[in-house]
Design a protein around this motif. Structure first.
Motif, PDB file in Angstrom:
ATOM      1  N   ASP A 145      10.174  -8.084  -4.194  1.00  0.00           N
ATOM      2  CA  ASP A 145      11.112  -9.142  -3.827  1.00  0.00           C
ATOM      3  C   ASP A 145      10.606 -10.448  -4.411  1.00  0.00           C
ATOM      4  N   SER A 146      11.366 -10.995  -5.361  1.00  0.00           N
ATOM      5  CA  SER A 146      11.018 -12.280  -5.995  1.00  0.00           C
ATOM      6  C   SER A 146       9.609 -12.268  -6.577  1.00  0.00           C
ATOM      7  N   GLY A 147       9.245 -11.167  -7.208  1.00  0.00           N
ATOM      8  CA  GLY A 147       7.940 -11.079  -7.860  1.00  0.00           C
ATOM      9  C   GLY A 147       6.812 -10.642  -6.951  1.00  0.00           C
ATOM     10  N   GLN A 148       7.068 -10.557  -5.663  1.00  0.00           N
ATOM     11  CA  GLN A 148       6.047 -10.124  -4.726  1.00  0.00           C
ATOM     12  C   GLN A 148       6.212  -8.639  -4.419  1.00  0.00           C
ATOM     13  N   GLY A 149       5.097  -7.921  -4.407  1.00  0.00           N
ATOM     14  CA  GLY A 149       5.106  -6.520  -4.043  1.00  0.00           C
ATOM     15  C   GLY A 149       4.667  -6.362  -2.599  1.00  0.00           C
ATOM     16  N   PHE A 150       5.269  -5.400  -1.914  1.00  0.00           N
ATOM     17  CA  PHE A 150       4.949  -5.186  -0.503  1.00  0.00           C
ATOM     18  C   PHE A 150       4.611  -3.721  -0.255  1.00  0.00           C
ATOM     19  N   PHE A 151       3.648  -3.502   0.631  1.00  0.00           N
ATOM     20  CA  PHE A 151       3.320  -2.156   1.095  1.00  0.00           C
ATOM     21  C   PHE A 151       3.072  -2.216   2.592  1.00  0.00           C
ATOM     22  N   PRO A 152       3.612  -1.241   3.333  1.00  0.00           N
ATOM     23  CA  PRO A 152       4.431  -0.096   2.922  1.00  0.00           C
ATOM     24  C   PRO A 152       5.909  -0.456   2.855  1.00  0.00           C
ATOM     25  N   GLU A 185       4.082  -9.334  -9.249  1.00  0.00           N
ATOM     26  CA  GLU A 185       2.992 -10.215  -9.682  1.00  0.00           C
ATOM     27  C   GLU A 185       1.890 -10.343  -8.637  1.00  0.00           C
ATOM     28  N   THR A 186       2.211 -10.112  -7.372  1.00  0.00           N
ATOM     29  CA  THR A 186       1.226 -10.153  -6.291  1.00  0.00           C
ATOM     30  C   THR A 186       1.559  -9.037  -5.309  1.00  0.00           C
ATOM     31  N   VAL A 187       0.580  -8.652  -4.499  1.00  0.00           N
ATOM     32  CA  VAL A 187       0.804  -7.617  -3.488  1.00  0.00           C
ATOM     33  C   VAL A 187       0.458  -8.188  -2.120  1.00  0.00           C
ATOM     34  N   ARG A 188       1.322  -7.912  -1.155  1.00  0.00           N
ATOM     35  CA  ARG A 188       1.113  -8.351   0.230  1.00  0.00           C
ATOM     36  C   ARG A 188       1.381  -7.185   1.177  1.00  0.00           C
ATOM     37  N   PRO A 189       0.784  -7.209   2.373  1.00  0.00           N
ATOM     38  CA  PRO A 189       1.194  -6.253   3.398  1.00  0.00           C
ATOM     39  C   PRO A 189       2.617  -6.563   3.851  1.00  0.00           C
ATOM     40  N   SER A 246       8.314   3.888 -22.521  1.00  0.00           N
ATOM     41  CA  SER A 246       7.430   4.561 -23.461  1.00  0.00           C
ATOM     42  C   SER A 246       6.798   5.798 -22.862  1.00  0.00           C
ATOM     43  N   GLY A 247       6.844   5.928 -21.533  1.00  0.00           N
ATOM     44  CA  GLY A 247       6.186   7.052 -20.894  1.00  0.00           C
ATOM     45  C   GLY A 247       4.732   6.784 -20.574  1.00  0.00           C
ATOM     46  N   ARG A 248       4.260   5.555 -20.789  1.00  0.00           N
ATOM     47  CA  ARG A 248       2.874   5.223 -20.496  1.00  0.00           C
ATOM     48  C   ARG A 248       2.710   4.875 -19.019  1.00  0.00           C
ATOM     49  N   LEU A 249       1.669   5.438 -18.424  1.00  0.00           N
ATOM     50  CA  LEU A 249       1.396   5.192 -17.017  1.00  0.00           C
ATOM     51  C   LEU A 249       0.036   4.546 -16.809  1.00  0.00           C
ATOM     52  N   ALA A 250      -0.650   4.203 -17.887  1.00  0.00           N
ATOM     53  CA  ALA A 250      -2.002   3.662 -17.778  1.00  0.00           C
ATOM     54  C   ALA A 250      -2.005   2.347 -17.009  1.00  0.00           C
ATOM     55  N   LEU A 251      -3.023   2.164 -16.163  1.00  0.00           N
ATOM     56  CA  LEU A 251      -3.156   0.917 -15.431  1.00  0.00           C
ATOM     57  C   LEU A 251      -3.753  -0.146 -16.335  1.00  0.00           C
ATOM     58  N   GLY A 252      -3.211  -1.365 -16.224  1.00  0.00           N
ATOM     59  CA  GLY A 252      -3.660  -2.458 -17.068  1.00  0.00           C
ATOM     60  C   GLY A 252      -4.324  -3.554 -16.286  1.00  0.00           C
ATOM     61  N   GLU A 253      -3.617  -4.662 -16.087  1.00  0.00           N
ATOM     62  CA  GLU A 253      -4.235  -5.837 -15.492  1.00  0.00           C
ATOM     63  C   GLU A 253      -4.266  -5.787 -13.986  1.00  0.00           C
ATOM     64  N   SER A 254      -5.252  -6.505 -13.428  1.00  0.00           N
ATOM     65  CA  SER A 254      -5.404  -6.629 -11.996  1.00  0.00           C
ATOM     66  C   SER A 254      -4.296  -7.512 -11.429  1.00  0.00           C
ATOM     67  N   VAL A 255      -3.870  -7.216 -10.221  1.00  0.00           N
ATOM     68  CA  VAL A 255      -2.838  -7.984  -9.516  1.00  0.00           C
ATOM     69  C   VAL A 255      -3.444  -8.538  -8.242  1.00  0.00           C
ATOM     70  N   PRO A 256      -3.267  -9.836  -7.959  1.00  0.00           N
ATOM     71  CA  PRO A 256      -3.834 -10.413  -6.735  1.00  0.00           C
ATOM     72  C   PRO A 256      -3.256  -9.795  -5.469  1.00  0.00           C
ATOM     73  N   VAL A 257      -4.119  -9.584  -4.471  1.00  0.00           N
ATOM     74  CA  VAL A 257      -3.686  -9.124  -3.158  1.00  0.00           C
ATOM     75  C   VAL A 257      -3.795 -10.311  -2.205  1.00  0.00           C
ATOM     76  N   ILE A 258      -2.687 -10.673  -1.581  1.00  0.00           N
ATOM     77  CA  ILE A 258      -2.634 -11.847  -0.711  1.00  0.00           C
ATOM     78  C   ILE A 258      -2.490 -11.383   0.736  1.00  0.00           C
ATOM     79  N   LEU A 259      -3.433 -11.783   1.570  1.00  0.00           N
ATOM     80  CA  LEU A 259      -3.440 -11.329   2.968  1.00  0.00           C
ATOM     81  C   LEU A 259      -3.014 -12.423   3.941  1.00  0.00           C
ATOM     82  N   GLU A 260      -2.924 -13.663   3.480  1.00  0.00           N
ATOM     83  CA  GLU A 260      -2.531 -14.730   4.376  1.00  0.00           C
ATOM     84  C   GLU A 260      -1.123 -14.508   4.914  1.00  0.00           C
ATOM     85  N   VAL A 261      -0.938 -14.779   6.189  1.00  0.00           N
ATOM     86  CA  VAL A 261       0.376 -14.613   6.803  1.00  0.00           C
ATOM     87  C   VAL A 261       1.290 -15.760   6.397  1.00  0.00           C
TER      88      VAL A 261
END
Length: 243
Positions: free
Chosen positions: A144-151, A187-191, A228-243
């Motif tokens: 959502d708007s460049g932010q990744g969420f899990f789960p 671009e970033t990952v959050r809970p 391309s079918g490539r699944l290789a992991l590339g660059e690190s993505v910041p994990v943001i834990l602040e609420v």
């Protein structure tokens, strides 16, 4: 890391019963494909979305096609096959592309451990200076708007894994939560506190207890208008834990 064969483009008609997806091939033929994802797939099944399938040559398989990728948003690819992230993470670690987990010489998958009878995705050992590392791998595709969420849905199983990882830290080992970001728009990952607030609280508690968290994005690039079918992991993505 690549898919074993070129992927086949199709259009999504519907996903149902979690493991099934009806799709339309370029010649207009409608087929049912296996959907290897037990989650909600929130944001990864837009109406009439472009999808890409792998095809098995095994004549004994009931469904020849497997849904692998989706154009989750214009220009953004996501890998929805949750059988892929463990292999992606292991390949990247063994290739030395994950700096946080470099230096290990032995790798074991699906090792039983813990009081809650879990299986760890990867157990790394044989490091000259670091203790064994217990690595739990999670697939991140909710964007959502460049932010990744899990789960992307409430996960009691994921909460159990966090508790098990914390126990490994208390016993003197390393414990690592590895987010494989399989969405090119993230671009970033959050809970995902808005989906599973208990998981978010437990993740922050686990980090305070010494559980390490890393996130790396897959190189899902385009060739000739398709992936391309490539699944290789590339660059690190910041994990943001602040609420």
């Amino acid at each position: 890391m690549k898919f074993p064969e070129p992927l086949i483009e199709a259009r999504l008609i519907r996903r149902y019963k979690r493991f099934l997806a009806d799709v339309r091939l370029p010649d207009g033929t409608e087929v049912t494909a296996h959907c290897p994802n037990t989650g909600s797939m929130l944001g990864c099944q837009p109406d009439n979305a472009r999808v890409w399938l792998s095809r098995s040559q095994n004549p004994k398989r009931k469904l020849a096609y497997t849904w692998e990728l989706v154009e989750a948003a214009p220009g953004a690819l996501a890998c929805i096959n949750t059988a892929r992230p463990n292999a992606q993470a292991r390949a990247a670690i063994e290739a030395g592309r994950i700096s946080e987990l470099a230096g290990y010489s032995e790798y074991q998958a699906e090792v039983r451990y813990g009081e809650e009878k879990s299986r760890i995705d990867l157990l790394l050992s044989g490091h000259e200076r670091e203790p064994d590392a217990w690595v739990e791998v999670k697939n991140v595709t909710l964007e959502d708007s460049g932010q990744g969420f899990f789960p992307d849905a409430v996960t009691t199983r994921g909460q159990k894994h966090l508790r098990e990882l914390m126990t490994r830290v208390t016993e003197g080992d390393r414990a690592v939560l590895f987010f494989v970001v399989n969405h090119t728009g993230i671009e970033t990952v959050r809970p995902a506190d808005h989906i599973d607030p208990q998981y978010g609280r437990l993740l922050r508690r686990a980090c305070d207890a010494g559980v390490e968290v890393v996130a790396y994005r897959a190189n899902l690039t385009r060739v000739g208008g398709g992936p391309s079918g490539r699944l290789a992991l590339g660059e690190s993505v910041p994990v943001i834990l602040e609420v």
